[in-house]
Design an enzyme around this catalytic site. Sequence first.
Site, mmCIF file in Angstrom:
data_model
loop_
_atom_site.group_PDB
_atom_site.id
_atom_site.type_symbol
_atom_site.label_atom_id
_atom_site.label_comp_id
_atom_site.label_asym_id
_atom_site.label_seq_id
_atom_site.Cartn_x
_atom_site.Cartn_y
_atom_site.Cartn_z
ATOM 1 N N ILE A 7 0.853 -1.178 0.000
ATOM 2 C CA ILE A 7 0.000 0.000 0.000
ATOM 3 C C ILE A 7 0.893 1.233 0.000
ATOM 4 C CG2 ILE A 7 -1.805 1.268 1.231
ATOM 5 C CD1 ILE A 7 -2.683 -1.546 0.204
ATOM 6 N N GLU A 8 0.731 2.074 -1.007
ATOM 7 C CA GLU A 8 1.463 3.338 -1.112
ATOM 8 C C GLU A 8 0.463 4.453 -0.825
ATOM 9 O OE1 GLU A 8 3.999 5.883 -4.471
ATOM 10 O OE2 GLU A 8 3.161 3.919 -4.978
#
Length: 128
Positions: A121-122
Amino acid sequence: MSLIDHIDHIVLTCVDLAATKHFYTEVLQMRLEAFGNGRIAFRFGNQKINIHQRGSEFEPKAHLPVSGALDLCFIASVPLDRVIAHLQCCNWPIVEGPVERTGATQKIRSVYLRDPDLNLIEISELLN
């Protein structure tokens, strides 16, 4: 002109539904939404993430629905420093960042973390 305008939703396959709910509603602060036939989704802005639990996916589904295979980038609605502070309050580890990257429309500043299924997850803020 492109044939496609935008993404409406994506489908995430998870193993532990309770851990996934906690991460997306408490850590990422998305809204839990129930819809047809007992399904759930996490809503943010005009998009949502529909959830399939491994072994009881809804049809039609991906050819090989697996958990942990996604790499998602979200643009934060608050400054990235507030995101980092919130992640620290939640005791959720950042695996990289903050770092500068190239987003879809402009440069971004990002941190990376993993959800309970180890999807990458960015979380990013747009840079001027």
